[in-house]
Design a protein around this motif. Sequence first.
Motif, short mmCIF file in Angstrom:
data_model
loop_
_atom_site.label_atom_id
_atom_site.label_comp_id
_atom_site.label_asym_id
_atom_site.label_seq_id
_atom_site.Cartn_x
_atom_site.Cartn_y
_atom_site.Cartn_z
N THR A 994 0.85 -1.19 0.00
CA THR A 994 0.00 0.00 0.00
C THR A 994 0.88 1.24 0.00
O THR A 994 1.82 1.34 0.80
CB THR A 994 -0.91 0.03 1.24
N GLU A 995 0.60 2.18 -0.90
CA GLU A 995 1.29 3.47 -0.89
C GLU A 995 0.39 4.48 -0.19
O GLU A 995 -0.79 4.60 -0.51
CB GLU A 995 1.62 3.95 -2.30
N LYS A 996 0.97 5.21 0.80
CA LYS A 996 0.21 6.21 1.55
C LYS A 996 0.95 7.54 1.51
O LYS A 996 2.18 7.58 1.36
CB LYS A 996 0.00 5.77 3.00
N ASP A 997 0.13 8.64 1.67
CA ASP A 997 0.78 9.95 1.68
C ASP A 997 1.22 10.28 3.09
O ASP A 997 1.09 9.47 4.02
CB ASP A 997 -0.15 11.02 1.10
N ASN A 998 1.76 11.49 3.26
CA ASN A 998 2.39 11.84 4.54
C ASN A 998 1.39 12.00 5.68
O ASN A 998 1.79 12.09 6.84
CB ASN A 998 3.21 13.12 4.39
N VAL A 999 0.08 12.00 5.39
CA VAL A 999 -0.91 12.05 6.47
C VAL A 999 -1.61 10.71 6.63
O VAL A 999 -2.60 10.60 7.34
CB VAL A 999 -1.93 13.17 6.23
N GLY A 1000 -1.12 9.68 5.95
CA GLY A 1000 -1.66 8.33 6.13
C GLY A 1000 -2.80 7.97 5.21
O GLY A 1000 -3.40 6.91 5.36
N THR A 1001 -3.13 8.84 4.22
CA THR A 1001 -4.22 8.53 3.30
C THR A 1001 -3.73 7.58 2.21
O THR A 1001 -2.65 7.78 1.65
CB THR A 1001 -4.75 9.82 2.65
N LEU A 1102 6.99 12.47 -0.68
CA LEU A 1102 6.60 12.45 0.74
C LEU A 1102 5.86 11.17 1.10
O LEU A 1102 5.58 10.93 2.27
CB LEU A 1102 5.72 13.67 1.04
N ASN A 1103 5.53 10.35 0.13
CA ASN A 1103 4.76 9.14 0.39
C ASN A 1103 5.66 8.01 0.91
O ASN A 1103 6.89 8.08 0.83
CB ASN A 1103 4.04 8.68 -0.87
N TYR A 1104 5.03 6.96 1.42
CA TYR A 1104 5.74 5.79 1.92
C TYR A 1104 4.92 4.55 1.59
O TYR A 1104 3.76 4.62 1.19
CB TYR A 1104 5.98 5.90 3.43
N LEU A 1105 5.56 3.37 1.74
CA LEU A 1105 4.91 2.10 1.46
C LEU A 1105 4.65 1.34 2.75
O LEU A 1105 5.44 1.40 3.70
CB LEU A 1105 5.78 1.23 0.54
N GLU A 1106 3.54 0.61 2.76
CA GLU A 1106 3.27 -0.39 3.80
C GLU A 1106 3.32 -1.77 3.14
O GLU A 1106 2.53 -2.06 2.24
CB GLU A 1106 1.91 -0.16 4.45
N ILE A 1107 4.28 -2.60 3.57
CA ILE A 1107 4.40 -3.96 3.04
C ILE A 1107 3.76 -4.89 4.06
O ILE A 1107 4.23 -5.01 5.19
CB ILE A 1107 5.86 -4.33 2.80
#
Length: 1261
Positions: A994-1001, A1102-1107
């Motif tokens: 899942t790719e999310k932005d810096n506020v968790g969306t 600014l985004n991050y991944l959740e594996i």
Amino acid sequence: MRLPSIYGNSIDLLVVLVIFSLSLGVIAASKEWNPNIDFLIATSATSGPGGGGLASVTMTSLDITVTTTQQVTFTYSSSPASAGTTTTYSITVNGAVVSTPSCVSGNTCTVSPEQSFTITVAAVNNGITSNSKSESGHLLPVIGAPTLSLTSTPTTILASFSASGGYGVILYTVLLNGANYQSCVGIQANSCNMTGLTTLATYTINVKAINDGTTQNSQVSSTKLWDYIHNPVISLSSIKTTSFIASFSIQGGDPTLTRYTVQVNSVNVADCTYTTSTTCVISNLIGNTAYSVDLLAMNDGVSIVKSVSTMTYPTISQLQVTASIQITTMKITYQTQGGVPGGTLYSVTLNGNPVPGCQQTTTNYCSLSGLSAGTNQSISVVATNDGGSVSQAPFFKTCDLPTMSSLDIISLTTKTVSFIYSSAGGVPDTPTTYSITVNGSPLGNTGCDKVSQCMVSGLAPGSTVSVQVLANNYGFNSAPKVVTAILFSLVSVPTATFVTTANSITAIYSTTGGVPNLTTYTVSKDGVASCTSINSTQCVISGLNENQGYNITIEATNDGTTTSKSSIVYAYAPLANPVINAIVRTKSVNLTYSASGGNPDLTFYTVSINGTVSDTCQNTRTKYCLINVLPDTTSVFIVTATNNGSSTNSQKSVTSYKSINSPSIQASAITMNSVVVQYSVSDGVPGETLYSVSFNGTAYPGCQNIQSNSCQLDNLNSGTTYIIKVTMTNDNDVQSDEISIGTSYPDLSVPTVTYIQDRNNLVFHLSSTGGAPNLSVYDVFVNGTIICSNANSQCDLSVSLTEPQLYNLEVTVRNSGKSATNKLSITLYPNPTSIQISAVTNTTSVYVEWSQSSGGEPDKTIYNASISYNGIDWVSKCSGKQLNCTFDNLASSTPYHFQVLVINSYFKPIPTQASTTTQSLPSTNSTCAMNRGEPSCSNNGNCLSGVCSCNQGWTGIFCEKQYTHTEVTPNPTTPSYDTAIQGVTYSFSLNKITEKDNVGTTVKVFDLSTLKWTMVSSTNITVNNTATGKEVRELKWVYSAINQAGLDGAEITIRFSQYLKLDNDSSTTSFPVEFAGKDIPVQLGSMKYYMSIKNWNFASKLNYLEIASVTTRPKDASSCSSTENLSQIDFSKDTDFTVYTVGDGAGNYVVGRLVNLVLLDTIPTLVSHSYSLNSSNGDVNIVSNVPYFSQQVDVDPELDMLVSPTRSNDSCKKDDNKWKIITGAVVGSVVFVAVVVVSAILLAKKFKYHRIFRKISLLNK
């Protein structure tokens, strides 16, 4: 006012503290009593009567000024007093009233109290009594009895004394023999020197001490005055290799006080230090060494030194043993060096037994007899001298009995035999003789008995001969050696064959019998020798007439015997194999052939192709044949030649050439009025292809039927399109190809100029549009001077500036006879300067700062700071005008490289690099224990880098479970697997990213189960631990998802690995796997997975991944996995690892260990992990949060499953908490700045209590 509870709300606490501090400030400022504040100040003051308009009196001071052993003096005062009144004082000492008028009405008072006292004073004025003041104390102790010590010379006594206690000065009086010593009466000094006394007389001394009315006496001491010691004497005796004895004496002094110390080479002898003995045995010395011996005699502070010297004998050494050896006797000789002269004794043993007559003797030899021949004798010689000994234990071997070593026949003839012989043993340098018999008869006086070689002749050809030889030495005979052989028979009559040609005969012959390789032959033709006495078995007779017969005689001679044989032989040449040549084309082969030998008029030829006889080339005398074939075909030709009944043949394989094919044509060097055409065709007969070129249907002169592969067409019209055709011919095959080209190009544009400067080298990059492609060249002028002529696209200029300077440029581009010019002015600046970098490291971050760069174009300098792990791949972190950058989320104890680029306008960026290593974490084994305070790794392993490496037979995160083999079944279509141990199973799978932005969306989600996975490899190999040399078995499954719809170009690779011990290995328990700069020991049997994500297209930096992955709870095949058992999970973190366990409530659980690091674009980077529990089925979702990356990220966790040790087949046990792991975290220190000191203390206490409560709650779980 009451203090708030320390357990209350922290905001209330801070308010109370502020109010508290303000209250203290008010009290301190007013110095007035507030009866409402009853917890800050305690005092013994009491309020007296009074009030109304009367002035009150207050005690202002009470001070003790002097305290002696008998009295105490104190002063006091008060204020204010009523006008016109007198203040008096009420004084008590230990409760007793002091009525002394001067004390009552004055301000000072002296009293004689008891040892401990309390003084209380109150002021009285106008009938009002003030508050009282009190002071307590103790009188000084009275003087004690003085101590006394005496030192003396033959005529003086020095008395030293002191007394403790008292007040002020202490006076001393010294008494000698009961009378005051006049110069030492009532003195303050602590010593008294009494002189002019009588040597050898005895005196008594004591001291009186007087202080503050008290007198004390010391004990009476008695001393005798002795004369000084003198005339020391020392002598040495019994000198040996390691010891000698010193004897000594002294005169004078008190005999009971005389002490001796002996030094050898300035070192005290331990047993002879400060001793009363007058002899000293000095041992443990070194042989053959000079020693200096000093005698230090001491008596009552006086010492005298006397020195002598000597040298020890060398210790016994270098025992040399030699032997004179015979067959049954030997003489042993020996000698040594060193030792006490005449004191060396020798003892000899033979094979462990003492030799009579050779024990403790001074003689240096020993004779031995009655020994066994040819045997090793163990000789031991021991030499002793002065307690030292040396020994040698050589082995000497008695001489062997003579034996025959060899007897070999070296040559045989038809009538003689030659043989050599040798022997071993016997006494060296003693001659050995031999006895020889042949066929049972001794040889006479032939001289063979004293040599080692003999020849016997006159024997019968072809007979068997027997030779016997024995050796004699030192009166001993050897056993005989016998050898037999068969003499050669006489040479036989030769047998022969003949090979003829048209003019020669080759005779090939052989014989039997005779001496091998000694037969010679003579070959004659019609009585005339052609080959005489030759060893060869072949003779060529040449110069003959074809088809004529000749009488050939062969004679054989061997060892004096000659035999012969004659034959009539005719000369004739044999038919040779045909020689074949072939000329190969695409559709035909022209064969030529010829065979020599035989009758030339009778030779006929037949040709077959691939086994079929040619109709036109059959049984003919012609020597050529033309055969049609297909292109690119292999044919096998056989040519057979026959002649007068003889037949020979030869074979040749030929492949025809391919027909020309694949014509191609292309144009190059196209200008506005010319073009170069290049063309080619494949295959055909080499060197025979011809080309003809035409344009727009017209043949171009000069390019007709040529072999060249290119043709330049000139004088074309600009802006015209031409159809150019090329025709290719080869071996009657024709191919052609054509191309359409145009000669119209846009006009040249004004050249564009860009430039970049690298230190003192300015590089101009030149470009323009229009003209013929790739034909533009440039001329560059700077300030009117040409610097580059006919340049392609680059021009260099050397510059070195200290201030800005204006340059005028003129750049002209030329192409196909046309040109265009650009004139411009540019300002160049001095080079930017390089910078200095410094780095401050923490455990997980590095703060980098750098100096400012000067030079370059003003206000255009920016800095780009980047990081690298390998020094090659760099990841940018900060860019701008700031002079520092913080690189965080780094791995501890890991080396990193840092680079700062100075970027300014047109200048080439200037890099500056530095390297450093992040700090190590505090040493701890907290992650190696199930609970704090319990044994590390359950006492079943060692804690290495915060990870347990278990002993043989144990496994688990904390080595708390016995090892059980794990069976793993990978899924061939998706990256998941099932694991079974003793009927207990669990599964693991990676389910989504899942790719999310810096506020968790959530930005986008990829369900990994929907991708098309390919298991690219499945291996089972043996790998080696380079640190220990131990091998383990590695099972590995690799899945890949590349170029799939929805991934938007991303590539995902997942690898599962399991390490197992080999069958013959009983000690290996783990295998080191390197990841992110860490060597991580992986327990054998556990599962590791590795995930690599490349080219992920982030929507924002600014985004991050959740594996996310799913681990199912353990499922027991027995009833232990009933649905009523809920999943139980613990999640534990420290700086390096995150550990989680998933249990089934019956003692079975899965253990996962996540490295808190990923490789983020090759950089080891800290990440976090979290989990969630699926309440419906007990599955556990693990989520790893990965920051933005530009190229690739690598993650590397580990999982294992452990089975309850109490599990059985017929019963299920409820959870007994043996599997549980108390969660904990390693928390760094937090520093607070305290505004109010008291608040910092109270907050610290609050945090302490909270930690205690947290620990208790964890333990209660």
